[in-house]
Design an enzyme around this catalytic site. Structure first.
Site, PDB file in Angstrom:
ATOM      1  CE  LYS A   1      45.838  39.043  48.644  1.00  9.81           C
ATOM      2  NZ  LYS A   1      44.483  38.492  48.522  1.00  9.81           N
TER       3      LYS A   1
ATOM      4  CG  ASP B   1      41.906  39.941  50.577  1.00 10.93           C
ATOM      5  OD1 ASP B   1      41.257  39.408  51.497  1.00 10.93           O
ATOM      6  OD2 ASP B   1      42.077  39.407  49.462  1.00 10.93           O
TER       7      ASP B   1
ATOM      8  CD  GLU C   1      39.074  40.826  48.785  1.00 10.06           C
ATOM      9  OE1 GLU C   1      39.180  41.944  48.255  1.00 10.06           O
ATOM     10  OE2 GLU C   1      39.518  39.778  48.272  1.00 10.06           O
TER      11      GLU C   1
ATOM     12  CD  GLU D   1      39.088  35.527  47.827  1.00  8.04           C
ATOM     13  OE1 GLU D   1      39.155  36.758  47.914  1.00  8.04           O
ATOM     14  OE2 GLU D   1      40.075  34.807  47.694  1.00  8.04           O
TER      15      GLU D   1
ATOM     16  CG  ASP E   1      36.286  33.623  41.106  1.00  5.85           C
ATOM     17  OD1 ASP E   1      36.099  33.221  39.930  1.00  5.85           O
ATOM     18  OD2 ASP E   1      37.412  33.684  41.620  1.00  5.85           O
TER      19      ASP E   1
ATOM     20  CG  HIS F   1      38.602  36.283  43.936  1.00  2.00           C
ATOM     21  ND1 HIS F   1      38.711  34.984  43.462  1.00  2.00           N
ATOM     22  CD2 HIS F   1      39.745  36.526  44.610  1.00  2.00           C
ATOM     23  CE1 HIS F   1      39.865  34.475  43.860  1.00  2.00           C
ATOM     24  NE2 HIS F   1      40.517  35.391  44.547  1.00  2.00           N
TER      25      HIS F   1
HETATM   26 MG    MG Z   1      40.610  38.124  48.453  1.00  2.00          MG
END
Ligand code: MG
Length: 365
Positions: free
Chosen positions: A169, A198, A224, A250, A273, A300
């Site tokens: 992240k 992400d 992402e 997602e 997703d 995801h």
């Molecule tokens: Mg993500």
């Protein structure tokens, strides 16, 4: 076969220790779900995933608006049922979000019943594509609240366990800190490991343009959710300008929304997703759409991989699946990764059946 009873549930499974990304704090993973019973003894399990907020509204939708429509229906008529629920009483108030997540739980339970009644794991019932397993990448070492020390230890451990891909992240208040973390992780995992970052929608277009360019040098497999998921034009600009592919999906709730992203060249890895796009019925349509543009699918895992392992194993354009092991132990056949690959499920169904004692342990409704 006819549906005889519909029963909802909400489970909150603890995440230890709690994690953060740029917009969420998660102490529990929420499963808002449904058990659908039939007159032939088959029971289908379906659920969607949450950060343990809003699940009550999802099961309210199922109880009040979807369950009454299901009683007496044949689960094998899943696509007709999907249309009935999608364009029924909830259509006025919800064509995404809660309504679609509730429909996902129902739809997944129906596919679980069909695969069980056909005595096949779902990936074979759908028509198999990957007989030797699915490549996994690991997200569970890269949380935003991890210290740099813990981050480096975790990503190193992940690579030693046999994973060939890791995701971390980013989206710190100061992007300089993201830069230092990305640089240190690339050094720790070496040149050959696939590495994704992400942003969880934290950046605006200017931040994304500036820092996306600075981070290109670390050979990122994708960037992402850099921006708000409604900003198709912004993602298109990034896709044009950066030497890092853009991944998202997602927070994209329908095939129409994916169509617009794909048609405008604003998405380069499709993270559709199943728990968000109203279930397997719509997921398969999005997969077909992505395939027609040669856009690879890497879902995801709002389901933490239980259902997606089947969908990836049955889809030629799906190349890899995220791995986060928070809830796997509650399932009769837990999603399992060995040597960096998901081991394909063998039991009939969608791998959604939950061990009864966990209903006692984690049920909040
Ligand atoms: Mg993500």
């Amino acid at each position: 076969m006819k549906i005889s009873k519909v029963e909802t549930f909400v489970l909150h499974v603890p995440i230890d220790p709690p994690i953060t990304d740029a917009i969420n704090v998660a102490t529990h993973w929420g499963l808002a779900g449904v058990r659908i019973y039939t007159d032939e003894g088959y029971v289908g399990y379906g659920y969607t995933g949450t950060c343990a907020h809003g699940d009550d509204m999802i099961v309210d939708t199922i109880e009040r608006y979807y369950a009454p429509e299901l009683i007496g229906k044949d689960p094998f008529m899943v696509k007709e049922i999907w249309d009935t629920l999608r364009y029924g009483k909830m259509h006025w108030v919800g064509r995404a979000g809660i309504a679609h997540m509730a429909l996902a739980a129902v739809d997944i339970a129906l596919w679980d019943i069909m695969a069980k009644a056909s005595n096949k794991p779902l990936w074979q019932y759908l028509g198999g594509h990957k007989s030797t397993g699915i490549k996994a990448y690991n997200t569970n070492g890269g949380w935003l609240n991890w210290s740099l020390e813990r981050l480096l230890k975790d990503v190193t451990d992940i690579v030693e366990q046999g994973f060939t891909g890791v995701k971390i992240k980013v989206g710190k208040a100061d992007p300089h800190e993201d830069y230092e973390r990305v640089k240190a992780v690339r050094q720790a995992i070496g040149d050959k490991t696939i590495f994704m970052i992400d942003v969880n929608q934290q950046w605006n277009i200017n931040t994304a343009m500036t820092w996306g360019k600075k981070l290109e040098q670390f050979d990122l497999f994708w960037l992402e959710e850099p921006l708000n998921p409604d900003d198709i034009m912004g993602h298109r600009k990034l896709a044009d300008a950066l030497n890092v592919p853009i991944a998202l999906g997602e927070h994209v709730y329908s095939k129409y929304a994916f169509r617009d992203y794909i048609h405008q060249g604003a998405i380069e890895y499709c993270q559709v997703d199943v728990t968000r796009v109203a279930g397997i019925t719509e997921w398969l349509q999005v997969a077909g759409l992505a395939a027609s543009y040669d856009i690879p699918i890497c879902p995801h895992v709002g389901d933490m991989g239980q259902i997606h392992q089947h969908l990836v194993a049955a889809t030629s354009g799906a190349i890899m699946l995220e791995y986060i092991p928070w809830i796997r132990t509650i399932f009769v056949e837990p999603a399992t990764v060995k040597n960096g690959h998901y081991v394909l499920p063998e039991l009939p169904g969608a791998s959604t059946e939950i061990i009864p004692r966990y209903f006692d342990q984690y049920r909040i409704r």
